[in-house]
Motif scaffolding. Structure first.
Motif, PDB file in Angstrom:
ATOM      1  N   GLY A   1       0.820  -1.193   0.000  1.00  0.00           N
ATOM      2  CA  GLY A   1       0.000   0.000   0.000  1.00  0.00           C
ATOM      3  C   GLY A   1       0.860   1.250   0.000  1.00  0.00           C
TER       4      GLY A   1
ATOM      5  N   GLY B   1       2.941   3.951  -4.391  1.00  0.00           N
ATOM      6  CA  GLY B   1       2.848   4.837  -5.546  1.00  0.00           C
ATOM      7  C   GLY B   1       2.390   4.191  -6.846  1.00  0.00           C
TER       8      GLY B   1
ATOM      9  N   THR C   1      -0.817   3.819  -8.119  1.00  0.00           N
ATOM     10  CA  THR C   1      -1.804   4.623  -8.836  1.00  0.00           C
ATOM     11  C   THR C   1      -1.149   5.862  -9.432  1.00  0.00           C
TER      12      THR C   1
ATOM     13  N   ALA D   1      -0.023  14.853  -5.507  1.00  0.00           N
ATOM     14  CA  ALA D   1       0.252  14.441  -4.135  1.00  0.00           C
ATOM     15  C   ALA D   1      -1.072  14.121  -3.461  1.00  0.00           C
TER      16      ALA D   1
ATOM     17  N   GLU E   1      -2.760  11.147  -3.318  1.00  0.00           N
ATOM     18  CA  GLU E   1      -3.618  10.206  -4.046  1.00  0.00           C
ATOM     19  C   GLU E   1      -4.373   9.310  -3.056  1.00  0.00           C
TER      20      GLU E   1
ATOM     21  N   THR F   1      -6.335   2.765  -3.276  1.00  0.00           N
ATOM     22  CA  THR F   1      -7.137   2.048  -4.255  1.00  0.00           C
ATOM     23  C   THR F   1      -7.920   0.929  -3.575  1.00  0.00           C
TER      24      THR F   1
ATOM     25  N   PHE G   1      -3.590  -2.678  -8.686  1.00  0.00           N
ATOM     26  CA  PHE G   1      -4.031  -3.427  -7.508  1.00  0.00           C
ATOM     27  C   PHE G   1      -3.931  -2.573  -6.252  1.00  0.00           C
TER      28      PHE G   1
ATOM     29  N   GLN H   1      -3.398  -2.649   0.057  1.00  0.00           N
ATOM     30  CA  GLN H   1      -3.595  -2.903   1.482  1.00  0.00           C
ATOM     31  C   GLN H   1      -3.498  -4.393   1.787  1.00  0.00           C
TER      32      GLN H   1
ATOM     33  N   THR I   1      10.041   3.979  -6.376  1.00  0.00           N
ATOM     34  CA  THR I   1       9.410   5.285  -6.576  1.00  0.00           C
ATOM     35  C   THR I   1      10.133   6.349  -5.744  1.00  0.00           C
TER      36      THR I   1
ATOM     37  N   THR J   1      12.543  12.465  -4.349  1.00  0.00           N
ATOM     38  CA  THR J   1      11.980  13.072  -3.151  1.00  0.00           C
ATOM     39  C   THR J   1      12.305  12.198  -1.954  1.00  0.00           C
TER      40      THR J   1
HETATM   41  N1  LIG Z   1       7.185  12.446  -4.232  1.00  0.00           N
HETATM   42  C1  LIG Z   1       6.613  11.362  -4.689  1.00  0.00           C
HETATM   43  N2  LIG Z   1       5.424  11.010  -4.195  1.00  0.00           N
HETATM   44  C2  LIG Z   1       4.840   9.895  -4.686  1.00  0.00           C
HETATM   45  C3  LIG Z   1       5.441   9.103  -5.673  1.00  0.00           C
HETATM   46  N3  LIG Z   1       4.634   8.067  -5.950  1.00  0.00           N
HETATM   47  C4  LIG Z   1       3.558   8.214  -5.136  1.00  0.00           C
HETATM   48  N4  LIG Z   1       3.684   9.315  -4.365  1.00  0.00           N
HETATM   49  C5  LIG Z   1       2.738   9.766  -3.344  1.00  0.00           C
HETATM   50  O1  LIG Z   1       2.547   8.687  -2.442  1.00  0.00           O
HETATM   51  C6  LIG Z   1       1.197   8.571  -2.032  1.00  0.00           C
HETATM   52  C7  LIG Z   1       0.644   7.209  -2.341  1.00  0.00           C
HETATM   53  O2  LIG Z   1       0.578   7.011  -3.722  1.00  0.00           O
HETATM   54  P1  LIG Z   1      -0.462   6.049  -4.424  1.00  0.00           P
HETATM   55  O3  LIG Z   1      -0.178   6.126  -5.885  1.00  0.00           O
HETATM   56  O4  LIG Z   1      -1.836   6.277  -3.983  1.00  0.00           O
HETATM   57  O5  LIG Z   1       0.028   4.661  -3.837  1.00  0.00           O
HETATM   58  P2  LIG Z   1      -0.608   3.228  -4.173  1.00  0.00           P
HETATM   59  O6  LIG Z   1       0.537   2.279  -4.245  1.00  0.00           O
HETATM   60  O7  LIG Z   1      -1.500   3.299  -5.339  1.00  0.00           O
HETATM   61  O8  LIG Z   1      -1.416   2.955  -2.816  1.00  0.00           O
HETATM   62  P3  LIG Z   1      -2.652   1.924  -2.596  1.00  0.00           P
HETATM   63  O9  LIG Z   1      -3.653   2.196  -3.624  1.00  0.00           O
HETATM   64  O10 LIG Z   1      -3.100   2.200  -1.216  1.00  0.00           O
HETATM   65  O11 LIG Z   1      -2.052   0.549  -2.702  1.00  0.00           O
HETATM   66  C8  LIG Z   1       0.447   9.675  -2.769  1.00  0.00           C
HETATM   67  O12 LIG Z   1       0.263  10.747  -1.921  1.00  0.00           O
HETATM   68  C9  LIG Z   1       1.371  10.040  -3.908  1.00  0.00           C
HETATM   69  O13 LIG Z   1       1.228  11.375  -4.285  1.00  0.00           O
HETATM   70  C10 LIG Z   1       6.717   9.508  -6.180  1.00  0.00           C
HETATM   71  O14 LIG Z   1       7.342   8.866  -7.049  1.00  0.00           O
HETATM   72  N5  LIG Z   1       7.253  10.647  -5.652  1.00  0.00           N
END
Ligand SMILES: Nc1nc2c(ncn2[C@@H]2O[C@H](COP(=O)(O)OP(=O)(O)OP(=O)(O)O)[C@@H](O)[C@H]2O)c(=O)[nH]1
Ligand SMILES: [Zn+2]
Ligand SMILES: [Zn+2]
Ligand SMILES: [Zn+2]
Length: 756
Positions: free
Chosen positions: A31, A34, A36, A49, A51, A54, A83, A86, A140, A144
């Protein structure tokens, strides 16, 4: 091969051909790493930022289009499956992994490789998809935050080899001025295209009929249709049965639909909107109340979970879909129906702690009962093994009234305690990479067999990557200070040593030399033929002897019936197995062309009976002498089987239906006649004369042709199985039963037609 022919036939008209350049792109990882956001960066959808997490899986058809690395003017198209990461999704998600996909496995350096479970994800992929899975490992946030972790590339490469395409770094929020994409995205795109171009579906030709079938199916409004309806659409466009199946498999692998054609329990359903299914399952898994209630989900709460859920911008599902959804949840091993038909039990959410059990493996069994211990040793224990096993054994689930006035079901996160009405009890528990199985009964072999086959079927169909990497063993019986020894003896190896003349086998842990025959007690390899002969002898001596030791003989009979039915199924699957045959004039003696009556039997366990609905299951027909001679060997076997099961089955069936549907004396008489008459027609003697050739799963050649002749007859007489009076029902042991309407309905889960 068949697929290839189907495919070539579809190409008869070259000018109507479309070339396929598509694949499924799957984003996995813990989870919040990053996924999505990365998908947005890939597809140019303004990553941001904050997000939202999912729920279930978000599916975006034709999300991404990339230029073919080598072929000008050709675009590779990707259906993206994002996917939700969580923890609650860990078990169900693997179900939706498929071949022909590019996997992006994401992790975040700030959290570390370990914490992001990179290896766990790789292992899960290998178990479910096999070594052919292609994974790009992406970290990812590369621009940052502080990097605290590195990934051990050589070690992962060594352990997962060709599965790993490469390692890349991206930052989905930071612009890369050189490429115009976000940082690392251009390189990732290139790698995705390079990986996908090698897939065997790339460049495949689809003719117009295939394309039009696909488009018509995808335009349908229903989230799911039956495979029969799927076939009907394809048929209208001129697709053959094989072409239809190939198309279904292809659409599944490309991420358009969900269809498991090899799975007896799932092959009737085509899920046209996979997102609908995965999101609905997601809402159930994420539901806090269900978790708090140890997995119990009453139907009355479905609307709250699926419609009034707390997630903004997520679909809301209307009650008319709930009954069908509940059925799918059960088929996909997420939950099982409660016996009273008012709710479901989500097996992932059973309690953590083992409840107190009627007995423990460490204790001695009761004096009149025996216990068998067996261990399934796995190189790795697949996620979901226990919850899925709980669903598949739920018909035996043990329930107990406790002081708090509530019903308690004896399952927990690591195991389950089961009771099989007439065949004993069992305790299953996962300890590290071993699933321990203890059964206790007067004759526990049968229940052991049922559970072992259920487990084996679950593993073989769900985790092909575990093939050849698990085995069944006898645990070393030595105890020191009431601690069981860790020694394990593979059952197959022990059998071989015994056959080769060894008497003892040493345990490498406690160094005791055990007697092999003792170790194998309960695992003796007696073929179903030998069992049949043994039981026949017993039955011939009169029912009283069986009555003396009813519990044991019931289990023995059930055990060999299961074996012989499976042996028959291995030869021919598309028709019922049990029947009686008699000349209409009642006279077997003069075998000329004459009229016969064939009566089919319901295969309900311990309750086999003649189909007794009017006009069903009975065929009267003229048959030439040759046909009777052809069928005779199989008919003879069936008459022997029926004769041994009837002493128990006739009273059971009469009791079950509340009236005498079968008269013991008449049936015995007609069976005897059938057995004698067909017996005289046998060209070869197949008592137990040639044990080698008559090994378990093998019918004799003559019996096999008899069975095929029977099925050919039924197909000709009744091509659409309308008069059989029997329906085929898959069992969790990997077999199936042909059941009469009453038994069939009784075996279905109780799901109301409407849920408000
Ligand atoms: N700075 C930065 N922030 C990122 C990056 N990738 C994701 N984020 C931030 O990290 C948080 C989570 O990103 P999501 O894309 O929702 O992560 P996810 O893997 O889809 O999460 P789930 O859907 O819960 O499994 C968000 O606030 C994004 O903006 C990245 O490469 N750089
Ligand atoms: Zn996400
Ligand atoms: Zn030992
Ligand atoms: Zn029946």
């Amino acid at each position: 091969m068949e697929e290839l022919f189907a495919y070539l036939r579809s190409l008869q008209n070259p000018q109507e051909v479309e070339t396929l350049y598509e694949a499924k792109l799957v984003l996995i990882g813990e989870g919040d790493v990053g996924k999505t956001t990365l998908l947005k960066a890939l597809t140019g959808k303004k990553p941001q930022a904050g997000e939202q997490t999912t729920h279930g899986i978000s599916i975006d058809i034709q999300a991404l289009s990339l230029p073919h690395p080598d072929k000008a003017d050709i675009q590779l198209k990707f259906n993206a499956w994002d996917f939700g990461g969580q923890e609650v999704y860990r078990v169900t998600h693997q179900f939706f992994f498929s071949k022909r996909s590019v996997y992006l496995l994401l992790w975040e350096p700030r959290r570390g490789v370990q914490q992001c479970q990179v290896e766990d994800w790789l292992r899960m992929l290998r178990l479910r998809v096999g070594e052919a899975a292609r994974v790009i490992i992406v970290s990812t946030h590369c621009k940052t935050g502080e990097r605290i972790a590195r990934i051990d590339k050589p070690v992962l490469k060594r352990d997962y080899g060709d599965m790993i395409v490469d390692f890349l770094e991206v930052d989905s929020l930071i612009d890369d001025l050189d490429t115009g994409d976000k940082v690392g995205i251009a390189a990732l795109k290139q790698l995705i295209a390079e990986t996908a171009k090698t897939f065997d579906q790339m460049g495949a030709k689809l003719n117009r009929a295939w394309r039009e079938s696909r488009d018509e199916l995808l335009a349908l409004a229903e989230p799911r249709i039956t495979y029969a309806n799927f076939t009907a659409v394809c048929e209208r466009h001129g697709l053959s049965a094989i072409a239809t199946r190939t198309l279904a498999d292809l659409m599944h692998d490309l991420g358009y639909i969900v269809y498991y054609g090899d799975d007896e329990a799932l092959q009737d359903d085509v899920v046209l909107q996979p997102e609908w299914l995965t999101k609905a399952i997601g809402f159930v898994l994420e539901d806090r109340t269900t978790q708090a209630m140890d997995g119990i989900l009453p139907d009355s709460r479905l609307k709250e979970v699926l419609f009034d859920h707390p997630f903004a911008n997520e679909p809301r599902y209307e009650p008319e879909l709930y009954p069908f959804f509940l059925r799918l949840m059960e088929k996909y091993d997420v939950s099982y129906r409660l016996e009273d038909g008012t709710g479901s039990l989500v097996s992932q959410h059973v309690p953590q702690v083992r409840p107190s059990l009627p007995w423990l493996p460490e204790e001695e069994p009761e004096p009149n009962r025996r216990r068998i211990a067996m261990v399934c040793v796995m190189e790795e224990s697949p996620p979901g093994l226990i919850p899925w096993m709980i669903v598949r054994t739920h018909e035996y689930i043990y329930q107990r009234h406790e002081n708090d006035g509530k019903e308690h079901r004896l399952h927990w996160q690591k195991g389950m305690f089961l009771r099989n009405n007439r065949h004993g009890e069992a305790m299953l528990e996962l300890r590290d990479r071993e699933l321990h199985l203890y059964t206790e009964a007067v004759w526990p072999e049968y229940f052991t067999n049922v559970l072992q086959q259920t487990l084996q079927t679950l593993i073989d169909y769900t985790w092909p990557g575990l093939q050849g990497r698990y085995y069944f063993a006898v645990p070393c019986p030595t105890k020191t200070d009431n601690q069981a020894c860790m020694g394990r003896f593979e059952i197959g190896a022990l059998r071989q040593f015994l056959e080769e003349g060894d008497v003892r086998y040493p345990c490498q842990f406690c160094r005791t030399r055990h007697n092999i025959v003792d170790l194998l007690y309960g695992f003796e390899e007696e073929t179903t033929r030998e069992q049949l002969t043994r039981i026949e002898t017993k039955v011939d001596r009169g029912f009283a002897e069986i009555q003396d030791n009813l519990a044991e003989w019931e289990s023995r009979i059930a055990n060999y019936t299961m074996g012989i039915m499976r042996a028959i199924a291995n030869e021919a699957k598309d028709g019922p197995r049990l029947f009686t045959l008699e000349p209409i004039d009642g006279n077997w003696r003069r075998l000329f062309d004459k009229r016969y009556r064939l009566h089919l039997w319901c295969e309900a366990e311990n309750c086999q009976h003649r189909v007794h609905q009017p006009n069903l299951g009975v065929y009267e027909f003229e048959a030439p002498r040759d046909w009777v001679i052809e069928v005779a060997p199989y008919a003879n076997l069936v008459s022997r089987v029926l004769k041994t099961v009837l002493p128990l089955a006739i009273p059971a069936a009469n009791l079950y239906f509340g009236k005498d549907i079968m008269d013991d004396w008449t049936i015995q008489k007609s069976l005897d006649a059938m057995k004698d008459a067909t017996g005289t027609l046998l060209k070869e003697d197949f008592s137990v004369a040639e044990p080698g050739r008559l090994k378990d799963s093998l019918l004799t050649e003559a019996e096999r042709s008899g069975l095929l002749a029977l099925h050919a007859f039924l197909r000709k007489e009744d091509p659409h199985h309308q008069r059989l009076g029997l329906k085929r029902m898959p069992t969790y042991t990997g077999d199936y039963l042909w059941l009469c309407e009453v038994h069939y309905q009784a075996a279905q889960s109780k799901i109301p037609d409407r849920i408000e």
